[in-house]
Design an enzyme around this catalytic site. Structure first.
Site, short mmCIF file in Angstrom:
data_model
loop_
_atom_site.label_atom_id
_atom_site.label_comp_id
_atom_site.label_asym_id
_atom_site.label_seq_id
_atom_site.Cartn_x
_atom_site.Cartn_y
_atom_site.Cartn_z
N ASP A 57 40.77 31.51 38.77
CA ASP A 57 39.42 31.79 39.28
C ASP A 57 38.38 30.93 38.58
OD1 ASP A 57 37.77 33.32 41.06
OD2 ASP A 57 37.05 34.46 39.34
N CYS A 163 34.11 32.92 51.23
CA CYS A 163 34.67 33.36 49.95
C CYS A 163 33.86 34.52 49.39
CB CYS A 163 34.67 32.21 48.94
SG CYS A 163 35.69 30.84 49.47
N TYR A 167 35.27 38.34 49.08
CA TYR A 167 35.32 39.06 47.81
C TYR A 167 34.54 40.37 47.90
CZ TYR A 167 37.80 35.88 44.71
OH TYR A 167 38.79 35.16 44.07
N TYR A 194 32.89 42.85 41.30
CA TYR A 194 32.98 42.56 42.72
C TYR A 194 32.75 43.81 43.59
CZ TYR A 194 34.85 38.15 41.13
OH TYR A 194 35.00 36.93 40.52
N GLU A 236 41.57 30.87 51.18
CA GLU A 236 41.39 31.99 50.25
C GLU A 236 42.60 32.92 50.30
OE1 GLU A 236 39.59 33.36 47.99
OE2 GLU A 236 37.89 32.01 47.81
#
Length: 561
Positions: A57, A163, A167, A194, A236
């Site tokens: 990440d 993305c 998330y 998140y 992703e």
């Protein structure tokens, strides 16, 4: 005019970012079905896997900063540049937090962390887009006008937005399924970052920015952004799939299944589970269209079948079926409601439905609505039958791995004509499917109007399923269905998956104590059991059925992505 038309279309369908997300949401949902996300949500993800993830990440975050810097330089007004700058600051802040978490989890940040191939694919894709390389082309030697720079900013943000939204979406799903003791979750600090509260704002900010940058673009340029958006979603998902998992996981199901020890037996309903339209209506329409319209010479001849009369007969049969079916369901629901799962009560109640289905089929035979159908017309209709998106691909992939999985597929259907089903699955190697349905009676390839009634009722279906399972004492069974007639089979199977949104199915099931659980939530709970050493994880007659919105979820659960 093209810009105006594109803007009008966007206004009519909602914002550009929202439209793109809506189009990709089914695919994005698949990220939740990766072993990494399920294990993370369940709280039993192995530490080495988590360390690997946060190390990868780190490369994503660094690339986001670079892409934001390029987009900021390309922005055509101060507001857009300011919005990009704020988003870049948020990522820089996240990188600082990332460093502290990396150290907390024992990753040595002084050592070089090599990105894996899936990480490289996305970061290269994003930087190429920011450099003006789109659709496999080459970056322009020099961006000639401010408007061209604005396009690059829009394209870059378009490749980053999914993305952020993905998330936020995954964070919301994980938080919903943390369980009652969420504060003890080993990765709660990371998940909180998140969570909807923290990440939804950032996702909305970049979506608003994408909408702003897209206002002046043509329809063709919006199509380019859409392709970039969808490509980013795929990359992703590949990233999540690439996270190394060595522990036992509930997803995909084939990973938990041992083909040397047990047989994987998949069952599915056909009408409205596999198909978009009910097969009875298709067969009736073929009969009506094949019946000649009355002309002047035979208008009054009682022996000549007329398409108008046939259509009226079919309409009356359909109306009567719907009315009596609803009354039958209503009668079932007037019985005393069960607080606990009551399979025997459900079985008794569905005897009423079984008698109703038999009477309805008898009326169809007596009406002779289906008389005169040519088997070749039926086969052609089957070949053109529209199946639910992803259904055929799922079965094809199962067939390809049939030997490897020690698997078998059975379709249990009320369909009046097995030839229609066989034709629908005749291509792609699916002629090996075992079809259990009713059949037309023919004389020289022409239907007599009679139905060989072998699979009419819920009781017929459950008996067929039990007979099949009895021949394979060691098995793992899955049933996929959509209606009340599937309830007994759904509950008998080790895993019962409800596809679609049948109100009567849920009403009747709930009335007899059946619980309906979204499949992802069910997988997280099962993963916790698996982490605790439970075996078997899946077992029939539990009173719990799992709901999905599409065959893509079924595929991701059973076979993986």
């Amino acid at each position: 005019m093209e810009i105006v038309a594109a803007a009008a279309a966007a206004a009519e369908e909602g914002s550009v970012a929202r439209r793109f997300w809506n189009k990709s949401q089914k695919e994005a949902l698949l990220a939740a079905y990766t072993p990494f996300v399920v294990c993370l949500a369940a709280g039993g993800l192995e530490l080495d896997t988590f360390r690997h993830y946060i190390a990868q990440d780190f490369h994503f975050l660094k690339t986001f900063v670079q892409a934001y810097e390029i987009a900021e330089d390309c922005a055509d007004d101060e507001d857009a540049a300011s919005a990009i700058s704020e988003l870049k600051k948020a990522v820089l802040k996240e990188l600082k937090m990332h460093d502290s978490i990396v150290e907390e989890w024992g990753v040595d940040i002084t050592k070089e962390i090599i990105p894996n191939p899936a990480t490289v694919k996305y970061t290269n894709f994003l930087l190429a887009t920011a450099s003006g390389i789109v659709e496999g082309g080459k970056a322009p030697a020099k961006i000639a006008t401010p408007f061209e720079k604005t396009k690059i900013a829009a394209y870059t943000v378009g490749a980053m937005t999914p993305c952020m939204r993905l998330y936020a979406f995954l964070g919301k799903e994980i938080v919903k399924n943390l369980g009652p003791d969420e504060n003890s979750h080993p990765y709660k600090k990371w998940i909180d970052n998140y969570s909807p509260i923290n990440f939804e704002t950032a996702a909305l900010q970049i979506e608003e920015l994408l909408d702003k940058l897209s206002v002046s673009l043509t329809g063709e340029e919006l199509e380019v952004i859409e392709k970039l958006y969808l490509q980013a979603v795929k990359l992703e998902i590949e990233f999540f799939c690439a996270q190394p998992i060595s522990q036992r996981t509930t997803v995909p199901l084939t990973r938990l299944h041992d083909p040397l020890e047990q047989r994987l037996i998949l069952f599915s309903d056909f009408d409205l589970t596999c198909t978009v339209v009910d097969s009875s209506a298709i067969l009736a329409e073929i009969a009506i269209l094949r019946t000649p319209k009355a002309d002047g010479s035979d208008r009054d001849d009682p022996n000549v079948r007329k398409s108008s009369d046939l259509r009226s007969s079919w309409k009356a049969l359909s109306s009567q079926y719907t009315e009596e079916y609803e009354q039958c369901i209503e009668n079932i629901l007037t019985t005393e409601e069960s607080k606990d799962f009551d399979y025997e009560g459900l079985l008794k109640a569905l005897e009423q439905l079984s008698e109703f289905e038999k009477r309805a089929n008898l009326r169809v035979c007596e009406s002779e609505v289906l008389k005169g159908l040519n088997i070749e017309d039926i086969k052609r209709a089957g070949e053109r039958l529209i199946l639910q998106d992803g259904c055929k691909r799922f079965f094809q992939n199962i067939v390809m791995k049939k030997e490897e999985l020690n698997g078998d597929i059975h379709l249990l259907s009320y369909c009046w004509c097995g030839d229609l089903i066989r034709s629908a699955f005749s291509s792609g190697g699916l002629d090996v499917l075992s079809i259990h349905s009713n059949e037309f009676q023919y004389e020289e390839s022409i239907s007599t109007g009679e139905i060989v009634r072998k699979m009419e009722t819920p009781l017929d279906k459950i008996q067929a399923l039990k007979d099949i399972l009895q021949n394979s004492p060691k098995h793992l069974s899955v049933y996929i269905g959509d209606s009340v007639g599937d309830l007994l089979c759904l509950l008998e199977a080790d895993v019962g998956i409800v596809i679609g949104s049948s109100g009567s199915l849920r009403q009747v099931g709930s009335h007899f104590g059946v619980s309906f659980v979204p499949l992802f939530a069910g997988l997280v709970k099962k993963q916790r059991l698996l982490d605790g050493g439970a075996s078997p994880v899946w077992k029939g007659l539990s009173g719990v059925l799992y709901t999905v919105s599409s065959w893509a979820e079924v595929h991701a659960f059973i076979l993986g992505i």
